[in-house]
Design an enzyme around this catalytic site. Sequence first.
Site, PDB file in Angstrom:
ATOM      1  N   ASP A 177     -10.915  -1.698  -4.961  1.00 54.81           N
ATOM      2  CA  ASP A 177     -11.333  -0.463  -5.240  1.00 54.81           C
ATOM      3  C   ASP A 177     -10.442   0.767  -4.643  1.00 54.81           C
ATOM      4  O   ASP A 177     -10.418   1.806  -5.582  1.00 54.81           O
ATOM      5  CB  ASP A 177     -12.689   0.096  -4.234  1.00 54.81           C
ATOM      6  CG  ASP A 177     -12.322  -0.572  -2.764  1.00 54.81           C
ATOM      7  OD1 ASP A 177     -11.198  -0.760  -2.336  1.00 54.81           O
ATOM      8  OD2 ASP A 177     -13.499  -0.109  -2.018  1.00 54.81           O
TER       9      ASP A 177
ATOM     10  N   ARG B 201       0.762  -0.985  -0.158  1.00 49.47           N
ATOM     11  CA  ARG B 201      -0.152   0.135   0.024  1.00 49.47           C
ATOM     12  C   ARG B 201       1.025   1.077   0.081  1.00 49.47           C
ATOM     13  O   ARG B 201       1.971   0.959   0.455  1.00 49.47           O
ATOM     14  CB  ARG B 201      -0.937  -0.119   1.249  1.00 49.47           C
ATOM     15  CG  ARG B 201      -1.570  -1.229   1.219  1.00 49.47           C
ATOM     16  CD  ARG B 201      -2.772  -1.422   2.434  1.00 49.47           C
ATOM     17  NE  ARG B 201      -3.415  -2.592   2.496  1.00 49.47           N
ATOM     18  CZ  ARG B 201      -4.431  -2.988   1.970  1.00 49.47           C
ATOM     19  NH1 ARG B 201      -5.020  -2.454   0.781  1.00 49.47           N
ATOM     20  NH2 ARG B 201      -4.665  -4.096   1.749  1.00 49.47           N
TER      21      ARG B 201
ATOM     22  N   THR C 177      -9.598  -9.320  -5.911  1.00 47.59           N
ATOM     23  CA  THR C 177      -9.947  -9.052  -4.253  1.00 47.59           C
ATOM     24  C   THR C 177     -10.620 -10.380  -3.913  1.00 47.59           C
ATOM     25  O   THR C 177     -11.478 -10.596  -4.419  1.00 47.59           O
ATOM     26  CB  THR C 177     -10.304  -7.893  -3.636  1.00 47.59           C
ATOM     27  OG1 THR C 177     -10.912  -7.861  -2.595  1.00 47.59           O
ATOM     28  CG2 THR C 177     -11.718  -7.459  -4.805  1.00 47.59           C
TER      29      THR C 177
ATOM     30  N   ARG D  22     -13.862  -7.544   4.832  1.00 47.42           N
ATOM     31  CA  ARG D  22     -14.218  -6.198   5.227  1.00 47.42           C
ATOM     32  C   ARG D  22     -15.674  -6.056   5.409  1.00 47.42           C
ATOM     33  O   ARG D  22     -16.117  -6.574   6.238  1.00 47.42           O
ATOM     34  CB  ARG D  22     -13.728  -5.380   3.896  1.00 47.42           C
ATOM     35  CG  ARG D  22     -12.066  -5.365   3.882  1.00 47.42           C
ATOM     36  CD  ARG D  22     -11.609  -4.404   3.231  1.00 47.42           C
ATOM     37  NE  ARG D  22     -12.303  -4.112   1.842  1.00 47.42           N
ATOM     38  CZ  ARG D  22     -12.182  -3.056   0.802  1.00 47.42           C
ATOM     39  NH1 ARG D  22     -11.171  -1.922   1.166  1.00 47.42           N
ATOM     40  NH2 ARG D  22     -12.713  -2.829  -0.353  1.00 47.42           N
TER      41      ARG D  22
END
Length: 322
Positions: A103, A72, A125, A171
Amino acid sequence: MKTIGILTSGGDAPGMNAAIRAVVRSAIYYGCKVYGINRGYKGLLEEDLMEMNLSSVGDIIHRGGTMLKSSRCEEFKTEEGRKLGVKVLKKYGIDCLVVIGGDGSFNGAKKLSEMGFPAIGIPGTIDNDLEYTDYTIGFDTAMNTVIDAIGKIRDTSSSHERVNIVEVMGRNCGDLALYAGIAGGAETIIVPEVDVKLDEIALRLKTTQKRGKRHSIIVMAEGVEKVGSASDLKKVLTEQAGADVRVTVLGHVQRGGSPTAFDRILASRFGYRAVELLLEGKSSRVVGIKDNKIIDLDIQEALAMPKTFNRELYEMAKVLSI
């Protein structure tokens, strides 16, 4: 001759390597050069790039994770970071970029497109949390990993007449819990999209106990904030139902493993189409699948779609688990 860059960003997902392979080989077939960018947007800013050839992606279609690695990058979220990214891409003669991720990764691709640099997104994902596509790369493999774990946990749960709470990833999306729970025969499925009270779960458990069932599997998504943690649920079930409860948090084991045939084929179709779009001069698009047909649409439109939950499937699961 176009030069295409490719990177994987955010959480890894089984099948990403199959997508990388499809992009590289399709691009080379059509006479393009390809640069692989290691460690996502972070590697782009650090100029961690390598030219790829057919051999670069040999023997990877069956491997989990991503050969390009992932990370990230907070710096890329800034305007200065993105300007540096475009500067690096142009320095290496890269004309367009393929981004594999979720996303957050797509937002990066969208920003690049807004700056005039062509980018295409491929959904990778395990969460399956993008509304515009029926499936994302990695979801099917992760679901099968969870199903395998549920089967093993059920063996010991039955032997000791216990209740086992299995916490899965996703998530704020309950797809992984829902699909794996149905396929694994879970007695209760808890997802963020459906409000449920702890005492209702305890009552359901007591009902099954009265008819002689002494063991149960509860599949719980990680994002169910209203219910609390798996430990909170364990405490309630122990106190209200008198159950012997164990908690298993599957964690990152769900991200790994050799991708299923479905994910390998899906990733290959996505990668091939992404290259076609770039050769057609398209930009700011994402590929997906609807009704088993490969589609593409604007990134902004795709990201703006709120994720819907298959309530009909959830209600079916409740009926089948009485």
